[in-house]
Scaffold this motif. Structure first.
Motif, PDB file in Angstrom:
ATOM      1  N   ILE A 126     -11.885   9.642  -6.343  1.00 41.18           N
ATOM      2  CA  ILE A 126     -11.561   9.004  -7.490  1.00 41.18           C
ATOM      3  C   ILE A 126     -10.607   9.929  -8.267  1.00 41.18           C
ATOM      4  O   ILE A 126      -9.421   9.619  -8.478  1.00 41.18           O
ATOM      5  CB  ILE A 126     -12.544   8.521  -8.579  1.00 41.18           C
ATOM      6  N   GLN A 130      -6.406   9.676  -8.634  1.00 41.52           N
ATOM      7  CA  GLN A 130      -5.484   9.640  -9.942  1.00 41.52           C
ATOM      8  C   GLN A 130      -4.342  10.911  -9.851  1.00 41.52           C
ATOM      9  O   GLN A 130      -3.378  10.707 -10.305  1.00 41.52           O
ATOM     10  CB  GLN A 130      -6.545  10.121 -11.279  1.00 41.52           C
ATOM     11  N   ARG A 138      -4.659   1.571 -12.445  1.00 39.84           N
ATOM     12  CA  ARG A 138      -5.312   0.272 -12.789  1.00 39.84           C
ATOM     13  C   ARG A 138      -6.822   0.207 -12.549  1.00 39.84           C
ATOM     14  O   ARG A 138      -7.223   0.603 -11.629  1.00 39.84           O
ATOM     15  CB  ARG A 138      -4.472  -0.926 -12.328  1.00 39.84           C
ATOM     16  N   GLY A 139      -7.628  -0.387 -13.494  1.00 42.79           N
ATOM     17  CA  GLY A 139      -8.999  -0.245 -13.136  1.00 42.79           C
ATOM     18  C   GLY A 139      -9.897  -1.400 -13.819  1.00 42.79           C
ATOM     19  O   GLY A 139      -9.429  -1.951 -15.098  1.00 42.79           O
ATOM     20  N   ASP A 141     -13.536  -1.598 -15.628  1.00 45.07           N
ATOM     21  CA  ASP A 141     -14.702  -0.445 -15.861  1.00 45.07           C
ATOM     22  C   ASP A 141     -15.878  -1.238 -16.215  1.00 45.07           C
ATOM     23  O   ASP A 141     -15.718  -2.106 -17.241  1.00 45.07           O
ATOM     24  CB  ASP A 141     -13.930   0.165 -16.906  1.00 45.07           C
ATOM     25  N   TYR A 166      -1.549   3.936 -17.476  1.00 45.50           N
ATOM     26  CA  TYR A 166      -3.151   3.571 -17.296  1.00 45.50           C
ATOM     27  C   TYR A 166      -3.341   2.303 -17.946  1.00 45.50           C
ATOM     28  O   TYR A 166      -3.125   2.143 -19.014  1.00 45.50           O
ATOM     29  CB  TYR A 166      -3.748   4.774 -17.834  1.00 45.50           C
ATOM     30  N   THR A 168      -6.435  -0.456 -18.153  1.00 44.66           N
ATOM     31  CA  THR A 168      -7.984  -0.707 -17.917  1.00 44.66           C
ATOM     32  C   THR A 168      -8.430  -1.792 -18.355  1.00 44.66           C
ATOM     33  O   THR A 168      -8.082  -1.962 -19.702  1.00 44.66           O
ATOM     34  CB  THR A 168      -8.764   0.535 -18.478  1.00 44.66           C
ATOM     35  N   LYS A 204     -16.319  -3.321 -10.210  1.00 43.27           N
ATOM     36  CA  LYS A 204     -15.579  -2.029 -10.237  1.00 43.27           C
ATOM     37  C   LYS A 204     -14.510  -1.818  -9.588  1.00 43.27           C
ATOM     38  O   LYS A 204     -14.464  -2.239  -8.381  1.00 43.27           O
ATOM     39  CB  LYS A 204     -16.552  -0.812 -10.412  1.00 43.27           C
ATOM     40  N   ILE A 206     -10.601   0.757  -8.874  1.00 43.39           N
ATOM     41  CA  ILE A 206      -9.549   1.358  -9.400  1.00 43.39           C
ATOM     42  C   ILE A 206      -8.456   1.399  -8.252  1.00 43.39           C
ATOM     43  O   ILE A 206      -8.701   1.365  -7.111  1.00 43.39           O
ATOM     44  CB  ILE A 206     -10.192   2.976  -9.397  1.00 43.39           C
ATOM     45  N   ALA A 213      -7.123   1.681  -3.192  1.00 43.98           N
ATOM     46  CA  ALA A 213      -7.875   1.086  -3.957  1.00 43.98           C
ATOM     47  C   ALA A 213      -9.107   1.780  -3.795  1.00 43.98           C
ATOM     48  O   ALA A 213      -9.481   1.562  -2.540  1.00 43.98           O
ATOM     49  CB  ALA A 213      -7.963  -0.458  -4.176  1.00 43.98           C
TER      50      ALA A 213
END
Length: 326
Positions: A126, A130, A138-139, A141, A166, A168, A204, A206, A213
């Motif tokens: 992860i 990033q 994008r994520g 959470d 970012y 989220t 979940k 990311i 991803a």
């Protein structure tokens, strides 16, 4: 012990001399040579190397004698250097694997998905995702977490300053996590993260640009100890579409940090309250996320509903939307 020193880059003679010096501080090169079965020349060279690496020093009075640097400092420094080298090598491995998969994905579909096992491996990937993102991260959470969610704030802040976007979507359980709203989510929003909230999320997730991803293999509240890494493929495109669909449905988490409320605008506490209400959080969850007591939460809810002229949460939401507060 000597094998451990070898793993840290010390020669066998250097390791012997250091161990002997720890056992007998204030020794001379000759005394250490005799203890270790080495020649005086070998002992002297080892002591010089140990001094250069910060593992030994000359005694302040008798300069022919040596003192060891405390093992937790001396060996800890060597371990730190080796860990840094391993992190660098691991990052290079990931970079080369990205290149490898990109080159082979049209001829070998098996390279479109890989499996990660163990929390440390997932956290490292992860971080790599990033660090190598060019445009946006994008994520989704939601609990549970591999590591403390706040540990990502410094990396996110650095990448935001470098121009990475970012976005989220937070699950209501993530927002209700004690202390997380004030100490992390709102801090991230102030840094530039675009945050929205949904009552529930499917998983979940990311995403890094349109190239990678990471999603968990398990779902629900089970411990996150295995994950899929999805590379360019139809599956990655589907996850891209899923994120954008949930993003459109999500409610912006308007914290109004540092904003001056206008005459017809809600104050900062009311904005937070409205966002959490719109996300479907219960009174108890709102109280936990904002650090309020149950009585304070009820009092502020009632005050907000009176201001909006509403008797139900639904009416409050509609009235807030009509005013442009949501």
């Amino acid at each position: 012990m000597l094998d451990a020193f070898s793993a840290l880059g010390l020669s066998e003679s250097d390791g012997q001399i250091y161990a002997a010096l720890v056992a007998a501080p204030q020794s001379t090169a000759a005394e250490l040579a005799e203890r270790c079965g080495l020649t005086l020349q070998q002992s002297g060279k080892s002591l010089n190397r140990l001094a250069q690496q910060g593992m030994a020093t000359r005694a302040p009075v008798d300069r022919e004698r040596y003192l060891p640097v405390a093992p937790d400092v001396a060996i800890g420094t060597l371990i730190g250097h080796r860990e840094a080298e391993l992190r660098s090598a691991r990052a290079e491995m990931h970079r080369l694997m990205d290149t490898f998969r990109e080159a082979s994905r049209f001829t070998d579909p098996a390279h479109s998905v890989e499996v990660l096992t163990g929390g440390e491996a997932i956290a490292q990937r992860i971080a790599h995702l990033q660090d190598t993102t060019q445009q946006q991260v994008r994520g989704f959470d939601c609990p549970p977490y591999v590591q403390d969610p706040a540990s990502n704030l410094s990396r996110q802040r650095r990448r935001l300053k470098e121009g990475v976007r970012y976005r989220t979507v937070y699950d209501k359980e993530a927002v209700a996590w004690p202390g997380r709203l004030e100490e992390e989510i709102l801090v991230g929003a102030e840094d530039g993260e675009e945050a929205r909230v949904r009552t529930s999320l499917p998983m979940k997730l990311i995403l890094s640009d349109d190239r990678m991803a990471i999603i968990p293999i398990s779902v629900g509240d089970s411990v996150l100890d295995a994950a899929y890494v999805i590379h360019p493929s139809a599956l990655l495109q589907a996850l891209d579409g899923l994120f954008e669909a949930e993003w459109e449905r999500a409610v912006p988490l308007k914290a109004a940090i540092g904003d001056e409320p206008g005459l017809l605008e809600p104050d900062a506490d009311h904005r937070k309250l409205l966002g959490l209400l719109a996300a479907g959080l219960t009174d108890e969850s709102i109280a936990r996320s904002l650090g309020w007591s149950a009585r304070t939460t009820q009092r502020r809810l009632q005050a907000l509903m009176r201001e909006l002229g509403a008797t139900t949460r639904f009416q409050a939401g509609m009235a807030a939307r009509e005013r442009g507060w949501l």
